[in-house]
Structure formats: C-alpha cells, structure tokens
Design a protein around this motif. Structure first.
Motif, PDB file in Angstrom:
ATOM      1  N   ARG A   1      11.023  48.272  70.857  1.00 29.09           N
ATOM      2  CA  ARG A   1       9.587  48.208  70.557  1.00 29.09           C
ATOM      3  C   ARG A   1       9.343  49.100  69.352  1.00 29.09           C
TER       4      ARG A   1
ATOM      5  N   CYS B   1      12.168  39.085  66.310  1.00 22.72           N
ATOM      6  CA  CYS B   1      11.123  39.653  67.157  1.00 22.72           C
ATOM      7  C   CYS B   1       9.790  39.055  66.732  1.00 22.72           C
TER       8      CYS B   1
ATOM      9  N   PHE C   1       1.097  44.034  72.740  1.00 21.96           N
ATOM     10  CA  PHE C   1       2.128  45.038  72.421  1.00 21.96           C
ATOM     11  C   PHE C   1       2.494  45.834  73.665  1.00 21.96           C
TER      12      PHE C   1
ATOM     13  N   GLY D   1       4.522  43.608  75.892  1.00 14.36           N
ATOM     14  CA  GLY D   1       5.826  43.259  75.371  1.00 14.36           C
ATOM     15  C   GLY D   1       5.914  41.880  74.767  1.00 14.36           C
TER      16      GLY D   1
ATOM     17  N   ASN E   1       6.358  42.640  69.773  1.00 15.67           N
ATOM     18  CA  ASN E   1       7.396  43.674  69.774  1.00 15.67           C
ATOM     19  C   ASN E   1       7.234  44.710  68.677  1.00 15.67           C
TER      20      ASN E   1
END
Length: 576
Positions: A383, A407, A436, A439, A442
């Motif tokens: 992340r 991503c 975010f 998830g 990313n």
C-alpha cells in the motif's frame, strides 16, 4: 447521542445527525466507519463494514418522511459503492411507498433496511453506558499517560506538553489521559485544532474513550453551536478561528477544565492567544493546557514552552525507530538526478535555492514508476503514498502507474485541477480514501494532504517526489508510513531528492539509526538508509556528499536563501 426520542434529535444539525450515526455504528462494532456524505454523494452518507459485509447508509434528517426517490437513489448507490447491505436512516420516518418498495426488494433478495428515530433510540439504549476502547496502552504510552494525569491533579504548572513522533499514538495518549482525568473530575473539555479535517478526526478518535451518554459537539464555520449547546456538551471539538471569533464578539466561554491543542506547533497566532487568555489556560486557576505535537519546531521565534511548559514526554522519530516503537524503515535515497558536472562549478558560499537550480536534473517520472513497481514485489499486501508537487504531477503519476497495471492508483488533492482535468469533489476524495482503506485502491498520489492527522497504518511504501523545504512537513510525511500494523515488517521509502537539504536529512537520519556500540532492538530487520542509483547502491555519492555537506545540521534546517552551505574545493577530476 440520540438520547431523547424527538427533542434532542430534532435540534441536531444534519451534520451532527450523520456523525452520531457514525458514533453509534462504531459502538456497535462496525469497522472502517467513514462519513462520505457531501453534495453529489451519489446516495451514500456513511459506509462501514461488519460481519464481512460492506454497509451503506443514506441518512436523512428531514422534517418530512423519506419518499421513494431516496430509496431508489440508495439502491443505485449500492452498485456505485460496491456495498452489500443498504440502510436508509430517517429522523422522521418513511412514507408508505418506501415500505412497499422495501418488500419488493426483499423478495429480490436485496436487503434494504429502514431505520427511523425509534430504531436509533432503541439501538442507543441497548448500548452499555461504558467506554468502548479495547486497546491497552503500549509500554511507552503508559508513562506518558501517567505524566499527563499526574500533572493535572498535582497542579504542577497546570499545563503539559507532549512531543511524540507521528505513528506513536499521541492522540491515543491524550484521549486515555482525558478519560482518566474525567473519571475522577468530570470537567468539560475544549479540543482545538487549526483545520476542519483535523477537528472531525479528533472527535472520531475520542469516541471509544467516551460513554454513549457523554455529548460531543463540533464547532466550526459549518456548525455554529449556541451558548446553550456549548454548555450542554461534555467535549467540544473546535476550529480555533471559530472560538477566537466567539471571544472577539464579546461572548463568554463555558468553564472548560481542559484546553487540549492538537498540532500545537501552530500555537502563537493571535487566535490561539485569544483562546488562552480567555481561559487563563496554563495558569493557576485556569484551564489545564495540554499540547500535542510530533514536530515542535517553529520557523519563527515562538516558544511553545511559554504555553505548555517544558515537555513532559518526548519521544522523537529516531528514538521510536531505534527502540522498535515504529515500523522499521528501509530508506532509499536516489542520486541519479545529480548533475555532477555542474557540481564542479560550485564553490564557497551558496544558498539551497542556488544549489538546487544548478545541481538537479528535471523530474524523472518513468524511472520513479519502474522503481515503485520493483519495490511493490518486496512487500506483502503493498500500500503506497506518492507525494507529488502539483495537481498536474499527481495526475500524471496516477496515469503512469495505472498504465503498468501492477496496482490501482488514484490522485487526491484539494482545489481545482484546472480546465484540463476534472475537479476532485469532496465526495470523490472521500470515496478514494474509503477504497484506499479497504484496499481496492492501492496507491494514492497526493498533493498537500496526508501531512497532519491522517491515520493510514497499513501504508508500507512511501515515494517522495515533492520538493519540501520544511523539516516539519518532511517528518510528518515520513510518519505516514511508520505506524505499526499487523503483518507489516517495514516501510520502504523511495526518495527521489531534488533539494540539497534532503541529502543532509538523509545523512543525519542514517547516522541516527545506525547502531554503534549497541545492537538494534529488532536485529532481523534493522532500520537503514541507503544512497542509491536506479541500478543499485551508490556509496561513492554518499561518501562525497558527506565531505561536501560540511555542516549537516545547519543545512537540513536552513531556509531557501540562507548562505549556510560552505563547499570545499572539489577534488581534481570530479567527485571520485
């Protein structure tokens, strides 16, 4: 909260109605409760997760029953937000068409729920009137809490300053300290901050430390409480400009036992002085003054100790790293953009601005994206936050990252991006932050946010492309990745420097976290700072820069035009 079935509920602002819904959900065990409602919110005001499902709440604080149009908008929002369970929350009930529509949807296995005022009151009454925090203080937090509580009850100066690096939980320390103080002396508390975002975040952070029966209030330019409302609140979370304006208008403040100032390095303005004077904060017989900050440095001559006294607690970032209170950091400082040929012409005294104009090649976005992709494979559940200098740059980085396909990236910024780009509404910003956190997004490419008070513990990659001339902002941004989280061993920092002061900061950080006579606490993944080229380590550049940057501390803290850089003559033939 929703104590009285109609009287208090009907006197709430619609904003307070939505926030109290968030508070109820928090107490009921929902995770990632997020207030997303804004103009153009596409049919959602609050989202949260429970029992493996994503819940979507449309809250209507109207004087009339909710009609069919709201129900249909809510169902559309289910697809927009990829939610599982839709709920309409109405302070004044629903008309017959909505209830008929609910029956039709249930037959189609769409579980629309309808919560009216009776539902809210009954759910609130079922809550045990206790605090809901389940986290125990960490070893280093307990002494800090004791210091604050003892300072309050001992009357030792009637003030306390807490300096704790971002990621160490200073808000937790403050909330638990206030809980313990109020358990023995149920005083009113005024919590002040300098931005609306921070004020709302602070109220949410304090909820687990308050009983459902204890009232909170927001005070800012959007929500203007009456004197009666201020007197009735146990804790008031306020923007300092609103409180200052109230005082300037000749109005009296309630008898606050505690004045808590978050990000207190902003104290020193006339607005804060007005609040301190009105409450006699930090003085005998006045409010207890509690200041919290991760970065106590000030660009002017303001001395925080005159407001809060000497720090009762000080745990800086380096201490947190070396003692294992923060996530391990793998800091990679890239030197590819140094123009070594131009460097040979730099002699004598020069300012950072002069050096930066000479020293650095222009931005190198493609290399940054490829380097991020490589680091991505090193982290479990990666992340990332990418700090950018302009809105245009953030949008470019977002698109370049998404083009590679490893991503999903989004850009977050405040203000208007200009005619070429779509403005980012508050709704869209909240939606991105929610994704975010969940998830489904990313990477966020950000401009001028995520500096203060944003809690993103799962972030394990930071990318610096923004030229920041502020040590405080740099430390705050770095702190976004230092929070400890389950399954997170370290944070990888990719720093593509374009300011000579950042090299000085990197050298200073490396020296501070490199063990000398003692072993690091976590030997398996020690903190490290590495000077890099895209192709690998670059120890020669580090060695040369150490000689070239004679006074690292002075350079790191200097402003843009200061003539503090004293450069020795270069070795014949360049840097080696």
């Amino acid at each position: 909260m929703f104590e009285s079935q109609y009287q208090i509920m009907n006197n709430m602002t619609w904003q307070a109605f939505e926030r109290n819904l968030c508070r109820l959900l928090t107490y009921e065990g929902y995770d990632n409760v997020r207030l997303v409602g804004q103009t153009g919110d596409h049919g959602a005001d609050v989202t949260g997760n429970k029992a493996g499902k994503k819940w979507l709440f449309q809250a209507k604080h109207w004087k009339k029953p909710v009609g069919l149009d709201v129900a249909q908008e809510t169902i559309n929002a289910v697809y927009e937000y990829k939610a599982d369970i839709p709920v309409i929350v109405s302070s004044n009930g629903f008309d017959a068409a909505v209830k008929s529509y609910q029956s039709t949807l249930l037959a189609r296995k769409i579980p629309l729920q309808l919560w009216d005022s009776n539902t809210l009151v009954s759910r609130t009454k079922r809550l045990p009137d206790k605090t809901y925090n389940t986290k125990e203080p960490r070893d280093y937090q307990s002494p800090a809490i004791d210091e604050i509580v003892n300072a309050y009850f001992a009357g030792d100066g009637n003030r306390a300053l807490v300096v704790m690096a971002t990621g160490l939980g200073k808000t937790f320390v403050a909330a638990e300290s206030v809980r313990r103080i109020r358990a023995n002396n149920p005083c009113k508390v005024l919590v002040c901050a300098h931005t609306n975002d921070l004020v709302y975040q602070l109220e949410k952070a304090f909820w687990p430390f308050l009983k459902p029966s204890e009232k909170t209030l927001i005070w800012n330019s959007y929500e203007r409480p009456t004197a009666e409302m201020l007197d009735g609140a146990d804790m008031t979370f306020a923007c300092v400009d609103s409180v200052s304006g109230w005082i300037e208008a000749g109005k009296e403040l309630p008898d606050y036992g505690i004045l808590l100032v978050d990000e207190c390095h902003h104290v020193g303005s006339s607005m804060y002085d007005r609040v301190f004077d009105a409450l006699s904060a930090g003085k005998p017989g006045g409010s207890f003054a509690l200041g919290l900050t991760a970065t106590p440095w000030r660009p002017d001559e303001t001395d925080l100790t005159q407001y809060f006294g000497e720090p009762r607690v000080t745990i800086d970032m380096v201490t947190g790293l070396n003692k294992g209170f923060l996530a391990n950091v793998d800091y990679r400082m890239y030197t590819d953009n140094i123009n070594w040929d131009a460097l040979q012409n730099v002699q004598g005294h020069s300012s950072p601005k002069q050096i930066n104009r000479t020293l650095f090649i222009n931005q190198w976005d493609d290399s940054v994206v490829y380097t991020l992709r490589d680091a991505w494979s090193e982290q479990p559940n990666p992340r990332a936050i990418v700090f950018c200098g302009t809105i245009e740059h953030a949008l470019i980085m977002r698109d370049k990252i998404n083009t590679l396909g490893f991503c999903k990236a989004e850009a977050i910024y405040s203000g208007n991006a200009g005619n070429e780009y779509e403005p980012l509404s508050q709704y869209k910003r909240n939606r991105i932050l929610s994704d975010f956190s969940d998830g489904t997004v990313n990477v966020v490419c950000v401009v001028d946010i995520f500096n203060e008070g944003i809690d993103v513990p799962d972030v394990n990659i930071l990318v610096f492309q923004r030229v920041t001339h502020s040590r405080r902002i740099f430390i705050q941004q770095l702190g976004r990745g230092l929070r400890i989280s389950e399954g997170k061993d370290k944070v990888i920092v990719l720093d593509f420097v374009s300011d000579i002061r950042r090299f000085a900061a990197g050298i200073a950080l490396k020296d501070a976290v490199t063990p000398h006579d003692t072993q690091p606490v976590r030997i398996d993944i020690p903190n490290k700072v590495t000077f890099m080229k895209v192709g690998g380590e670059d120890p020669e550049s580090e060695s040369f820069l150490r000689q070239w940057l004679d006074d690292v501390a002075a350079i790191e803290d200097s402003d843009e035009d200061a003539s503090v850089l004293r450069f020795p003559p270069l070795l014949q033939g360049g840097k080696v």
